[in-house]
Scaffold this motif. Structure first.
Motif, short mmCIF file in Angstrom:
data_model
loop_
_atom_site.label_atom_id
_atom_site.label_comp_id
_atom_site.label_asym_id
_atom_site.label_seq_id
_atom_site.Cartn_x
_atom_site.Cartn_y
_atom_site.Cartn_z
N PRO A 145 -4.59 2.40 6.55
CA PRO A 145 -3.73 2.00 7.68
C PRO A 145 -2.98 0.70 7.45
CG PRO A 145 -5.99 1.41 8.15
CD PRO A 145 -6.01 2.11 6.81
N HIS A 146 -3.26 0.00 6.36
CA HIS A 146 -2.70 -1.33 6.14
C HIS A 146 -1.46 -1.32 5.26
CE1 HIS A 146 -6.31 -2.77 8.04
NE2 HIS A 146 -7.07 -2.20 7.12
N LYS A 147 -1.29 -0.28 4.46
CA LYS A 147 -0.10 -0.18 3.61
C LYS A 147 0.45 1.24 3.75
CE LYS A 147 -1.46 -3.64 0.16
NZ LYS A 147 -1.65 -3.91 -1.30
N LYS A 148 1.27 1.45 4.74
CA LYS A 148 1.71 2.79 5.10
C LYS A 148 3.15 3.09 4.68
CE LYS A 148 0.79 2.36 9.49
NZ LYS A 148 0.62 2.74 10.91
N ASN A 149 3.76 2.22 3.89
CA ASN A 149 5.15 2.45 3.51
C ASN A 149 5.32 3.75 2.72
OD1 ASN A 149 6.01 -0.04 4.60
ND2 ASN A 149 5.46 -1.11 2.73
N THR A 150 6.40 4.43 3.00
CA THR A 150 6.82 5.58 2.19
C THR A 150 8.28 5.34 1.80
OG1 THR A 150 5.32 7.10 3.34
CG2 THR A 150 7.15 8.07 2.13
N TYR A 151 8.59 5.65 0.55
CA TYR A 151 9.93 5.37 0.04
C TYR A 151 10.64 6.67 -0.34
CZ TYR A 151 8.30 0.54 -0.28
OH TYR A 151 7.81 -0.71 0.02
N VAL A 152 11.95 6.58 -0.40
CA VAL A 152 12.80 7.67 -0.87
C VAL A 152 13.63 7.15 -2.03
CG1 VAL A 152 14.61 9.33 -0.28
CG2 VAL A 152 12.91 8.68 1.45
N LEU A 153 13.64 7.90 -3.12
CA LEU A 153 14.48 7.51 -4.25
C LEU A 153 15.94 7.82 -3.91
CD1 LEU A 153 14.23 6.41 -7.18
CD2 LEU A 153 14.43 8.79 -7.94
N ASN A 154 16.78 6.81 -3.98
CA ASN A 154 18.19 6.96 -3.62
C ASN A 154 19.04 6.24 -4.66
OD1 ASN A 154 20.75 5.79 -2.05
ND2 ASN A 154 20.09 7.67 -1.01
N LYS A 155 19.75 7.02 -5.46
CA LYS A 155 20.59 6.48 -6.53
C LYS A 155 19.78 5.55 -7.45
CE LYS A 155 24.67 6.79 -3.58
NZ LYS A 155 25.76 6.07 -2.88
N GLY A 156 18.57 6.01 -7.75
CA GLY A 156 17.72 5.28 -8.67
C GLY A 156 16.93 4.14 -8.07
N ARG A 157 17.12 3.87 -6.77
CA ARG A 157 16.40 2.77 -6.11
C ARG A 157 15.43 3.33 -5.08
NH1 ARG A 157 20.31 -0.47 -2.94
NH2 ARG A 157 21.11 1.62 -2.48
N LEU A 178 0.87 -3.49 -13.77
CA LEU A 178 1.95 -2.97 -12.92
C LEU A 178 2.93 -4.09 -12.57
CD1 LEU A 178 -0.08 -0.68 -10.49
CD2 LEU A 178 0.89 -0.13 -12.72
N PRO A 179 4.22 -3.84 -12.71
CA PRO A 179 5.21 -4.89 -12.42
C PRO A 179 5.48 -5.11 -10.95
CG PRO A 179 6.31 -2.90 -13.17
CD PRO A 179 4.84 -2.65 -13.31
N ARG A 180 4.97 -4.22 -10.08
CA ARG A 180 5.19 -4.38 -8.64
C ARG A 180 3.95 -3.91 -7.89
NH1 ARG A 180 8.95 -0.65 -5.33
NH2 ARG A 180 7.32 -1.13 -3.82
N ASP A 181 3.84 -4.41 -6.69
CA ASP A 181 2.73 -4.01 -5.82
C ASP A 181 2.96 -2.60 -5.32
OD1 ASP A 181 0.47 -4.08 -4.19
OD2 ASP A 181 1.60 -4.91 -2.49
N LEU A 182 1.95 -1.79 -5.37
CA LEU A 182 2.05 -0.43 -4.81
C LEU A 182 1.71 -0.53 -3.33
CD1 LEU A 182 0.33 1.64 -7.66
CD2 LEU A 182 2.74 1.01 -7.39
N ASP A 183 2.72 -0.88 -2.55
CA ASP A 183 2.53 -1.27 -1.15
C ASP A 183 2.73 -0.12 -0.17
OD1 ASP A 183 5.22 -1.02 -1.67
OD2 ASP A 183 5.81 -2.74 -0.44
N GLY A 184 2.35 1.08 -0.56
CA GLY A 184 2.52 2.20 0.35
C GLY A 184 1.90 3.46 -0.24
N TYR A 185 2.28 4.59 0.35
CA TYR A 185 1.72 5.86 -0.08
C TYR A 185 2.47 6.47 -1.26
CZ TYR A 185 -0.68 5.66 4.45
OH TYR A 185 -1.44 5.29 5.53
N GLY A 186 3.68 5.95 -1.55
CA GLY A 186 4.44 6.48 -2.67
C GLY A 186 5.87 6.78 -2.27
#
Length: 481
Positions: free
Chosen positions: A90-102, A326-334
């Motif tokens: 419940p503390h790191k719930k971010n979800t990301y979308v790959l958009n133009k490589g970002r 890892l070069p960045r924090d895995l701050d979410g579900y993926g």
């Protein structure tokens, strides 16, 4: 029902055997599985690394199940696993979308996949300003009067615009079905979206209303919407198998059926090894195309419909790293990857963030998904590993070699509920009316998740019992003199 044979030892077949043993205690139940393991696509590896006490919990297939569909939780409670269920972090719930490589964050306020937080949408870089304005028209566009099914892609594009579909909805949908939204049947995948349009005249307005009602009923401190046992989903499989063994169910691995014949309300299974199984009733808990092959000489028309249900092949690659690599924090579900990005991967789950108990302290576990409708998987395990490493290098900047990895490949694993699927289900149901001792279960029909498969096994048993009562009621009583 003296003898019941269940074909297929995935979670649907295991559940069918479980509920059959419960509801028909006097029956002789045989469960056969062609492979060398129970659980089907549920495959859990528990890997102790570097002599550590804690293990990496690596899931090959599904890694969690939906708690809002009650059948998974209910079975876990009956098996004594309720206290072992974990929710998502419940503390790191971010979800990301790959958009133009970002990697761009998914907007807040998504209710049933529908954007409802206007401010979050306005701030999002996933859609253009033109698309944001087009999404707002959902409040003004009247509901369309149609009697036919339409594709998910057509429906969402009609309500929210094509860009919103391709950048927001399509990647989320693909993460569930591995499908092509322009082919998937709305009625068979997300029928509630059409219901919202009809009832509220707007997807966003309907989603807001449903969210308000859900919030009002919510219990403070309630569990996550997604659950998994402590040491992986295999715990459910292992518990069911133990229960079946303790209840004298005949369990047979490495056992394949070749065809089914029907005679005088009984069924005969011809096995690949030349033997036969005679029974009163059969539950086919195999993929639809496998069930179709078994029934080819039994009912060619039914077999043809079953074999017409499309499937997509999938693969998963799990990789473990030291967090310091890892070069960045895995701050979410993926993150999920829209089809339009042209990547070979479908999504990436940051497993050790989503479920922290699945990796030892100081380590990270990541899983890359490959395979969607229209995409073959011609690669070897080594090629899939290199594909996954390249995806993590491009998107997350990971150049270190993984400490360990696991590759799982599933040929024709994900059924595609494409346009015409509701009609196929009607044809299948009509054909089964002629065979009171035959039932189908599994993810090929009315739901692909673990709870759906569990439910399908129970429903198959209930239908056989109901059909048997009807048949018995039609048998005339013996004459008396």
């Amino acid at each position: 029902m003296n003898r019941l044979v269940i074909v297929g030892g995935g979670i649907a077949g295991l559940s069918a055997a479980y509920y059959a043993a419960k509801k028909i205690p006097d029956a002789q139940i045989t469960l056969i599985e062609s492979s060398d393991h129970w659980g089907g696509k549920i495959k859990t590896d528990r890997i102790h690394f570097d002599n550590g006490a804690d293990a990496f919990i690596v899931e090959g297939g599904p890694d969690t199940f939906l708690a809002t569909k009650p059948w998974g939780v209910a079975l876990c409670k009956e098996l004594g696993l309720a206290d072992r269920l974990h929710g998502t972090n419940p503390h790191k719930k971010n979800t990301y979308v790959l958009n133009k490589g970002r990697l761009l964050p998914l907007p807040d306020g998504l209710a049933m996949m529908i954007p409802t937080n206007v401010q979050s949408i306005l701030k999002s870089g996933l859609v253009s300003w033109f698309s944001k304005a087009r999404m707002g028209l959902d409040f003004l566009i009247p509901a369309k009067t149609i009697s036919e099914d339409e594709s998910l892609g057509t429906f969402v594009s009609r309500r929210l615009g094509r860009e919103a579909y391709e950048n927001l909805i399509e990647p989320l949908m693909s993460g569930i079905y591995a499908g092509d939204g322009d082919q998937l049947s709305l009625a068979s995948t997300f029928p509630y979206l059409r219901d919202l349009e009809v009832k509220y005249g707007s997807l966003a307005r309907g989603a807001l209303q449903m969210r308000k009602q859900s919030t009002g009923k919510a219990v403070q401190g309630s569990r996550s919407a997604f659950l998994t046992p402590t040491t992986g989903l295999a715990e459910i499989v292992e518990a069911v198998v133990d229960h079946l063994q303790n209840n004298n169910v005949d369990l047979r691995l490495n056992t394949s059926a070749r065809q089914i014949t029907n005679y005088q309300l009984r069924y005969l299974l011809d096995m690949e090894d030349g033997s036969t199984l005679d029974c009163d009733a059969i539950i086919l808990a195999t993929p639809a195309y496998v069930s179709g092959k078994l029934l080819a000489s039994f009912d060619p028309a039914l077999a043809s419909v079953l074999e017409s249900i499309d499937y997509a092949s999938t693969a998963t690659v799990s990789l473990a790293y030291r967090q310091s690599d890892l070069p960045r924090d895995l701050d979410g579900y993926g993150y999920v990857i829209p089809r339009r990005e042209g990547r070979k991967a479908l999504a990436c789950t940051w497993t050790s963030t989503k479920f922290p108990h699945r990796a030892p302290e100081g380590y990270a576990l990541i899983r890359v998904f490959v395979g969607r409708a229209g995409q073959d998987i011609p690669w070897s395990e080594q090629e899939l590993l290199e594909l996954a490493k390249e995806e993590l290098k491009l998107t997350l900047g990971i150049h270190a070699e993984p400490l360990l990895h696991r590759v799982f490949m599933f040929d024709k694993a994900m059924p595609q509920y494409n346009l015409g699927h509701p009609e196929k289900l009607k044809q299948i149901d009509a054909a089964l009316e002629n065979y009171p001792g035959l039932a189908l279960a599994g993810n090929g029909y009315r739901g692909i998740g673990i709870p759906d498969c569990i439910h399908s096994g129970e429903v198959a048993v209930i239908k056989l019992l109901e059909n048997r009562r009807v048949v018995n009621s039609r048998v005339p009583a013996p004459a008396t003199f």
